[in-house]
Design a protein around this motif. Structure first.
Motif, PDB file in Angstrom:
ATOM      1  N   ALA A  23       0.848  -1.173  -0.075  1.00 20.31           N
ATOM      2  CA  ALA A  23       0.104   0.049   0.228  1.00 20.31           C
ATOM      3  C   ALA A  23       0.889   1.450   0.222  1.00 20.31           C
ATOM      4  O   ALA A  23       0.459   2.396  -0.710  1.00 20.31           O
ATOM      5  N   ARG A  24       1.790   1.239   0.755  1.00 21.26           N
ATOM      6  CA  ARG A  24       2.763   2.545   0.678  1.00 21.26           C
ATOM      7  C   ARG A  24       3.439   2.533  -0.550  1.00 21.26           C
ATOM      8  O   ARG A  24       3.566   3.759  -1.212  1.00 21.26           O
ATOM      9  N   GLY A  25       3.720   1.498  -1.321  1.00 21.03           N
ATOM     10  CA  GLY A  25       4.244   1.808  -2.731  1.00 21.03           C
ATOM     11  C   GLY A  25       3.281   2.242  -3.758  1.00 21.03           C
ATOM     12  O   GLY A  25       3.750   3.277  -4.434  1.00 21.03           O
ATOM     13  N   VAL A  26       1.841   1.868  -3.542  1.00 19.81           N
ATOM     14  CA  VAL A  26       0.878   2.312  -4.324  1.00 19.81           C
ATOM     15  C   VAL A  26       0.720   3.830  -4.090  1.00 19.81           C
ATOM     16  O   VAL A  26       0.444   4.488  -4.974  1.00 19.81           O
ATOM     17  N   ALA A  27       0.789   4.195  -2.777  1.00 18.32           N
ATOM     18  CA  ALA A  27       0.318   5.419  -2.434  1.00 18.32           C
ATOM     19  C   ALA A  27       1.550   6.571  -2.694  1.00 18.32           C
ATOM     20  O   ALA A  27       1.289   7.805  -2.735  1.00 18.32           O
ATOM     21  N   SER A  28       2.863   6.056  -3.216  1.00 22.42           N
ATOM     22  CA  SER A  28       3.994   6.761  -3.423  1.00 22.42           C
ATOM     23  C   SER A  28       3.485   7.291  -4.949  1.00 22.42           C
ATOM     24  O   SER A  28       4.351   8.305  -5.372  1.00 22.42           O
ATOM     25  N   VAL A  29       2.569   6.673  -5.735  1.00 20.96           N
ATOM     26  CA  VAL A  29       2.476   7.036  -7.087  1.00 20.96           C
ATOM     27  C   VAL A  29       1.164   8.051  -7.217  1.00 20.96           C
ATOM     28  O   VAL A  29       0.100   7.717  -6.798  1.00 20.96           O
ATOM     29  N   ALA A  30       1.642   9.223  -7.944  1.00 18.16           N
ATOM     30  CA  ALA A  30       0.600  10.419  -8.130  1.00 18.16           C
ATOM     31  C   ALA A  30      -0.667   9.696  -8.836  1.00 18.16           C
ATOM     32  O   ALA A  30      -0.579   9.034  -9.974  1.00 18.16           O
ATOM     33  N   GLY A  31      -1.899   9.866  -8.390  1.00 17.03           N
ATOM     34  CA  GLY A  31      -2.960   9.619  -8.971  1.00 17.03           C
ATOM     35  C   GLY A  31      -3.563   7.910  -8.494  1.00 17.03           C
ATOM     36  O   GLY A  31      -4.511   7.680  -9.077  1.00 17.03           O
ATOM     37  N   ALA A  32      -2.791   7.273  -7.755  1.00 18.28           N
ATOM     38  CA  ALA A  32      -3.417   5.843  -7.313  1.00 18.28           C
ATOM     39  C   ALA A  32      -3.471   5.933  -5.563  1.00 18.28           C
ATOM     40  O   ALA A  32      -2.799   6.849  -4.911  1.00 18.28           O
ATOM     41  N   ALA A  70      -8.408  -0.442 -10.233  1.00 12.91           N
ATOM     42  CA  ALA A  70      -7.963  -0.200 -11.577  1.00 12.91           C
ATOM     43  C   ALA A  70      -6.723  -1.431 -11.524  1.00 12.91           C
ATOM     44  O   ALA A  70      -6.285  -1.674 -12.490  1.00 12.91           O
ATOM     45  N   GLY A  71      -6.642  -2.044 -10.482  1.00 12.09           N
ATOM     46  CA  GLY A  71      -5.593  -3.126 -10.343  1.00 12.09           C
ATOM     47  C   GLY A  71      -5.489  -3.961  -8.959  1.00 12.09           C
ATOM     48  O   GLY A  71      -6.345  -3.368  -7.941  1.00 12.09           O
ATOM     49  N   LEU A  72      -4.999  -4.998  -8.873  1.00 14.44           N
ATOM     50  CA  LEU A  72      -5.059  -5.808  -7.833  1.00 14.44           C
ATOM     51  C   LEU A  72      -3.942  -6.439  -7.404  1.00 14.44           C
ATOM     52  O   LEU A  72      -3.058  -6.808  -8.128  1.00 14.44           O
ATOM     53  N   ILE A 182       7.479  -2.764  -1.485  1.00 12.70           N
ATOM     54  CA  ILE A 182       7.084  -1.343  -1.707  1.00 12.70           C
ATOM     55  C   ILE A 182       7.224  -1.347  -3.439  1.00 12.70           C
ATOM     56  O   ILE A 182       6.359  -0.516  -4.019  1.00 12.70           O
ATOM     57  N   ALA A 183       8.362  -1.798  -3.954  1.00 16.11           N
ATOM     58  CA  ALA A 183       8.448  -1.595  -5.271  1.00 16.11           C
ATOM     59  C   ALA A 183       7.226  -2.297  -6.078  1.00 16.11           C
ATOM     60  O   ALA A 183       6.931  -1.843  -7.100  1.00 16.11           O
ATOM     61  N   LEU A 184       6.810  -3.347  -5.505  1.00 16.20           N
ATOM     62  CA  LEU A 184       5.700  -4.187  -6.265  1.00 16.20           C
ATOM     63  C   LEU A 184       4.418  -3.248  -6.268  1.00 16.20           C
ATOM     64  O   LEU A 184       3.973  -3.154  -7.311  1.00 16.20           O
ATOM     65  N   GLY A 185       4.224  -2.522  -5.050  1.00 16.94           N
ATOM     66  CA  GLY A 185       2.793  -1.837  -5.124  1.00 16.94           C
ATOM     67  C   GLY A 185       3.069  -0.514  -6.156  1.00 16.94           C
ATOM     68  O   GLY A 185       2.171  -0.109  -6.726  1.00 16.94           O
ATOM     69  N   LYS A 186       4.473  -0.043  -6.048  1.00 13.95           N
ATOM     70  CA  LYS A 186       4.446   1.055  -6.940  1.00 13.95           C
ATOM     71  C   LYS A 186       4.584   0.826  -8.344  1.00 13.95           C
ATOM     72  O   LYS A 186       3.824   1.616  -9.306  1.00 13.95           O
ATOM     73  N   ARG A 187       5.107  -0.524  -8.991  1.00 19.91           N
ATOM     74  CA  ARG A 187       5.125  -1.101 -10.445  1.00 19.91           C
ATOM     75  C   ARG A 187       3.502  -1.233 -10.672  1.00 19.91           C
ATOM     76  O   ARG A 187       3.222  -0.832 -11.709  1.00 19.91           O
ATOM     77  N   LEU A 188       2.683  -1.789  -9.476  1.00 17.15           N
ATOM     78  CA  LEU A 188       1.310  -2.082 -10.070  1.00 17.15           C
ATOM     79  C   LEU A 188       0.427  -0.787  -9.947  1.00 17.15           C
ATOM     80  O   LEU A 188      -0.354  -0.667 -11.269  1.00 17.15           O
ATOM     81  N   ALA A 189       0.744   0.032  -9.217  1.00 15.24           N
ATOM     82  CA  ALA A 189       0.096   1.599  -9.532  1.00 15.24           C
ATOM     83  C   ALA A 189       0.436   2.127 -10.723  1.00 15.24           C
ATOM     84  O   ALA A 189      -0.324   2.740 -11.712  1.00 15.24           O
TER      85      ALA A 189
END
Length: 199
Positions: A23-32, A70-72, A182-189
């Protein structure tokens, strides 16, 4: 905003901690933004054994969470080299979404924790991918451009994030394992947003 559903089952807490890192990785991406959800335990005869609303922690997942995301990111501890029964039980009930094609083209990733180093991390990740492929999702792993993937001496695979929790769930998530979650969450987002803009 692109909602990224992080759906997990956790018994000892390790998989839940991984979900929070993703979730931290996801939240680091603008718009996600991350949407954390879990599934209830099931009994030996595969019936849900918990109340409709959990006493604490993340809410139980609903089929609308899958439709709206938008992703899982899908996570489960390992049970004999496979996902835990509560997660399988939930996924077995998603045929209505399959019939509608609700998940086709959405990106997905998987994560797991095990009690032993060779306790089935990779086979569990692969087993969780199978229903997602049937749903027409686009699977993402972790590329070796992630330095932690080559450096880790605990969890971490190209198939998805993993953690060596120990028999008593007494091993903390290592720095490399954290970096990979974190990298996985960021890549997914990032992928979900790119796909959303292309449509």
């Amino acid at each position: 905003m692109a909602d990224i559903l992080i759906l997990y089952y956790s018994q000892g807490g390790a998989t839940r901690e991984m979900a929070k890192l993703i979730a931290r990785g996801v939240a680091s991406v603008a718009g996600a933004q991350p949407r954390l959800r879990t599934v209830p335990k099931v009994s030996a005869n595969h019936e849900a054994t918990e109340p409709d609303i959990p006493d604490s922690g993340d809410p139980y997942v609903e089929l609308t969470d899958l439709e709206e995301c938008a992703g899982l990111a899908l996570g489960s501890p390992t049970r004999f080299g496979n996902m835990a029964a509560p997660m399988k039980y939930f996924l077995d009930g998603t045929s209505g979404l399959w019939l509608k094609g609700a998940l086709i083209g959405k990106p997905a990733a998987v994560f797991t924790s095990t009690s032993s180093m060779h306790g089935g991390q990779e086979s569990t990740l692969l087993s969780m991918m199978l229903p997602l492929l049937h749903h027409g999702m686009l699977l993402l792993g972790l590329p070796y451009s992630e330095p932690a993937l080559a450096a880790t001496s605990t969890g971490g695979t190209p198939y998805g994030a993993s953690h060596l929790a120990g028999v008593m769930n007494d091993k903390p998530i290592s720095a490399d394992e954290k970096a990979l979650c974190i990298a996985l969450g960021k890549r997914l987002a990032e992928t979900a947003i790119k796909l959303k803009h292309d449509n």
